[in-house]
Design a protein around this motif. Structure first.
Motif, mmCIF file in Angstrom:
data_model
loop_
_atom_site.group_PDB
_atom_site.id
_atom_site.type_symbol
_atom_site.label_atom_id
_atom_site.label_comp_id
_atom_site.label_asym_id
_atom_site.label_seq_id
_atom_site.Cartn_x
_atom_site.Cartn_y
_atom_site.Cartn_z
ATOM 1 N N ILE A 162 46.224 33.379 25.144
ATOM 2 C CA ILE A 162 47.304 33.689 25.981
ATOM 3 C C ILE A 162 47.208 32.820 27.194
ATOM 4 O O ILE A 162 48.343 32.243 27.894
ATOM 5 C CB ILE A 162 47.300 35.281 26.255
ATOM 6 C CG1 ILE A 162 47.480 35.975 25.084
ATOM 7 C CG2 ILE A 162 48.042 35.415 27.527
ATOM 8 C CD1 ILE A 162 48.887 35.909 24.728
ATOM 9 N N GLY A 163 45.870 32.555 27.736
ATOM 10 C CA GLY A 163 45.793 31.697 29.081
ATOM 11 C C GLY A 163 46.230 30.479 28.767
ATOM 12 O O GLY A 163 46.819 29.569 29.596
ATOM 13 N N LYS A 183 47.421 38.931 30.037
ATOM 14 C CA LYS A 183 46.963 37.906 30.743
ATOM 15 C C LYS A 183 45.699 38.185 31.387
ATOM 16 O O LYS A 183 45.222 39.431 31.538
ATOM 17 C CB LYS A 183 48.205 37.793 31.810
ATOM 18 C CG LYS A 183 49.188 36.860 31.231
ATOM 19 C CD LYS A 183 50.061 36.515 32.162
ATOM 20 C CE LYS A 183 50.499 37.773 33.454
ATOM 21 N NZ LYS A 183 51.313 38.607 32.364
ATOM 22 N N GLY A 184 44.899 37.354 32.119
ATOM 23 C CA GLY A 184 43.785 37.565 32.759
ATOM 24 C C GLY A 184 43.903 38.310 33.981
ATOM 25 O O GLY A 184 45.091 38.315 34.567
ATOM 26 N N LEU A 185 43.108 39.137 34.535
ATOM 27 C CA LEU A 185 43.174 40.071 35.489
ATOM 28 C C LEU A 185 43.569 39.351 36.799
ATOM 29 O O LEU A 185 44.192 39.965 37.706
ATOM 30 C CB LEU A 185 42.128 41.261 35.421
ATOM 31 C CG LEU A 185 41.762 42.361 34.420
ATOM 32 C CD1 LEU A 185 40.592 42.972 34.801
ATOM 33 C CD2 LEU A 185 43.132 42.990 34.246
ATOM 34 N N LEU A 191 44.874 46.255 33.861
ATOM 35 C CA LEU A 191 43.724 47.114 33.516
ATOM 36 C C LEU A 191 44.208 47.655 31.981
ATOM 37 O O LEU A 191 45.514 48.028 31.962
ATOM 38 C CB LEU A 191 43.290 47.878 34.723
ATOM 39 C CG LEU A 191 42.469 47.162 35.634
ATOM 40 C CD1 LEU A 191 42.412 47.944 36.774
ATOM 41 C CD2 LEU A 191 41.158 46.701 35.223
ATOM 42 N N ILE A 192 43.353 48.089 31.086
ATOM 43 C CA ILE A 192 43.562 48.796 30.096
ATOM 44 C C ILE A 192 44.153 48.136 29.069
ATOM 45 O O ILE A 192 44.404 48.572 27.687
ATOM 46 C CB ILE A 192 44.176 50.024 30.404
ATOM 47 C CG1 ILE A 192 43.335 50.953 31.379
ATOM 48 C CG2 ILE A 192 44.300 51.076 29.154
ATOM 49 C CD1 ILE A 192 41.861 51.607 30.897
ATOM 50 N N ALA A 392 48.937 45.090 41.368
ATOM 51 C CA ALA A 392 48.201 45.807 40.336
ATOM 52 C C ALA A 392 47.937 47.029 40.356
ATOM 53 O O ALA A 392 47.616 47.641 41.512
ATOM 54 C CB ALA A 392 46.883 44.912 40.129
ATOM 55 N N TRP A 393 48.060 47.895 39.593
ATOM 56 C CA TRP A 393 47.751 49.489 39.449
ATOM 57 C C TRP A 393 46.004 49.539 39.039
ATOM 58 O O TRP A 393 45.511 48.699 38.585
ATOM 59 C CB TRP A 393 48.385 50.286 38.374
ATOM 60 C CG TRP A 393 50.047 50.105 38.986
ATOM 61 C CD1 TRP A 393 50.552 49.953 40.106
ATOM 62 C CD2 TRP A 393 51.030 50.060 37.991
ATOM 63 N NE1 TRP A 393 51.829 49.861 39.948
ATOM 64 C CE2 TRP A 393 52.278 49.939 38.431
ATOM 65 C CE3 TRP A 393 51.259 50.368 36.510
ATOM 66 C CZ2 TRP A 393 53.504 50.074 38.109
ATOM 67 C CZ3 TRP A 393 52.388 50.353 35.966
ATOM 68 C CH2 TRP A 393 53.453 50.335 36.650
#
Length: 457
Positions: A162-163, A183-185, A191-192, A392-393
């Motif tokens: 994906i990156g 995607k990367g954080l 998250l999750i 971001a949550w």
């Protein structure tokens, strides 16, 4: 659909949907929905292209790339990219067709699509996979976008791939947007998300257990197939909730716990490391001999007494004979972590048992993948929402939203089955019929309102 080309996987998915619609009162109450079925069963667009890339020897290689943009009535096309030598249009159409109704059941604004290539990452170097991803995305980038089509990962496509594809899209379009999920954080991921399909599957089955009066996962024996992302995180969540996991598998064979044995988090970590290196379960071993490895087999006929069975590998991995074996082994709950994990014969056997044992705690209850494995695409939808808001949550926020989505998917299928499918007193409602009808009706109504088909509803 007799005029279809030979597309067995898509035909199976279509027939499975149609059989439940026909056996309900939906068409009796709303005959105009037959017109909607004709329309929704044909993709809005199919993109096919060649992917030319260079191997480590400097030699030219070519593969077929695809994107099936099936339905956008509820939002941008949404569905994964699969890199596997078995990829063809029939498989991608089946997956995209399932994705339409799965995404509808999440309650989020997502259409249905699927894509990929007949590229085999196994045996390829990191450099070869990266060059393939770049070439693949250079073409696919013309057809996708944050408000058009938002692919994700699937078999053969992890966060690393994906990156590489996101970087290629960003450079080609000069645009940083939420066009891919998983995607990367640090650059727009949620998250999750890696855990979501496995966690969501377990959350869904929790509601099945509770509704049927079987309590919680505490003390339950669970058979799992697969050993990739879905199976790993489902197993970890099951262990956390007090269940005993007794099997895992891959394309080469299965590991089954011996008497008194069970899968531990350490085992799952070791297997995850193997899978990162694209190695098979043949290379997994434990010094205390807790497992039997069965070459070329799926786990279902070898697991002994189990309460729950969760196919999490690929399509058609539970046959009719294996369904009978699971029932004989005491399995009461079967839910798909994979797409179309059970053959139609297996589904028919599970459904017949549910009807025959109405009102009994011995009845088998089956949940289709379009409902039970919707957690992955649900958190992909949540990632899209976070990208749109440029925020971001927290992990807790995402996990709670996932739990709510899986609860709503369960209750939607349950209540729709009660409305449209004749159910005897005490009989568990058909989750496969209820989920199919609920997803179909939501999409059909949106298509009608937008003029994709017309009738006086």
């Amino acid at each position: 659909m007799s005029n279809l080309p030979v597309e067995p996987e898509f035909q199976q998915a279509y027939n499975e949907l149609v059989s439940t619609l026909e056996n309900s009162t939906l068409f009796q109450k709303n005959p105009e929905y037959r017109t909607a079925l004709k329309v929704v069963s044909i993709p809005e667009r199919v993109v096919q292209f060649r992917v030319v890339w260079e191997d480590d020897k400097g030699e030219l290689q070519v593969n077929r790339g695809y994107r099936v943009q099936f339905n956008s009535a509820l939002g941008p096309y949404k569905g994964g990219l699969r890199f596997h030598p078995t990829v063809n249009l029939s498989i991608l159409k089946f997956l995209g067709f399932e994705q339409i109704f799965k995404n509808a059941l999440t309650g989020l604004m997502m259409g249905g699509g699927k894509g990929g290539a007949d590229f085999d990452p196994k045996g390829k170097s990191d450099g070869e996979i990266r060059r393939f991803c770049v070439s693949f995305m250079r073409e696919l980038s013309r057809h996708i976008g944050a408000d058009t089509d938002v692919p994700a990962g699937d078999i053969g496509v992890s966060g690393r791939e994906i990156g590489w594809m996101f970087g290629t899209y960003r450079a080609a379009r000069n645009s940083f947007e939420g066009v891919l999920t998983g995607k990367g954080l640090s650059w727009g991921g949620s998250l999750i998300r890696p855990e979501a399909t496995g966690y969501g599957l377990v959350y869904y089955v929790q509601h099945m257990l509770e509704y049927a009066g079987h309590g919680t996962f505490e003390g339950k024996r669970v058979a799992l197939s697969g050993s990739g992302n879905v199976a790993q995180y489902a197993a970890l969540k099951l262990i956390e909730l007090g269940a005993t996991v007794v099997s895992l598998s891959d394309s080469k064979g299965a590991i089954v716990a011996k008497d008194g044995g069970y899968v531990t988090p350490a085992d799952i970590a070791a297997i995850a490391d193997l899978k990162v290196d694209r190695k098979a379960l043949t290379e997994f071993s434990v010094e205390d001999g807790r497992f039997t490895y069965i070459e070329g087999a799926r786990p279902w006929v070898h697991v002994g007494q189990v309460d729950v069975a969760l196919p999490c590998a690929t399509q058609n991995e539970v046959s009719g004979e294996e369904a009978k074996a699971l029932i004989a082994a005491g399995a009461k709950f079967i839910a798909e972590g994979s797409n179309m994990g059970c053959t139609q014969e297996a589904i028919d056997i599970f459904e017949a048992d549910r009807v025959a044992k109405k009102g009994s705690k011995e009845a088998v209850w089956y949940a289709p993948g379009k409902a039970s494995n919707a957690g992955g695409v649900a958190v992909s939808g949540l990632e899209m929402a976070q990208n749109s808001q440029r925020l971001a949550w927290t992990q807790e926020e995402v996990d709670n939203k996932l739990k709510d989505i899986m609860k709503n998917a369960f209750e939607n299928g349950l209540n729709t089955a009660k409305e449209y499918v004749e159910t005897a007193e005490g009989e568990l409602p058909s989750l496969v019929a209820g989920s199919n009808i609920a997803g179909f009706v939501k999409v059909a109504r949106a298509m009608h309102d937008q003029g994709d088909w017309w009738s006086k509803l």
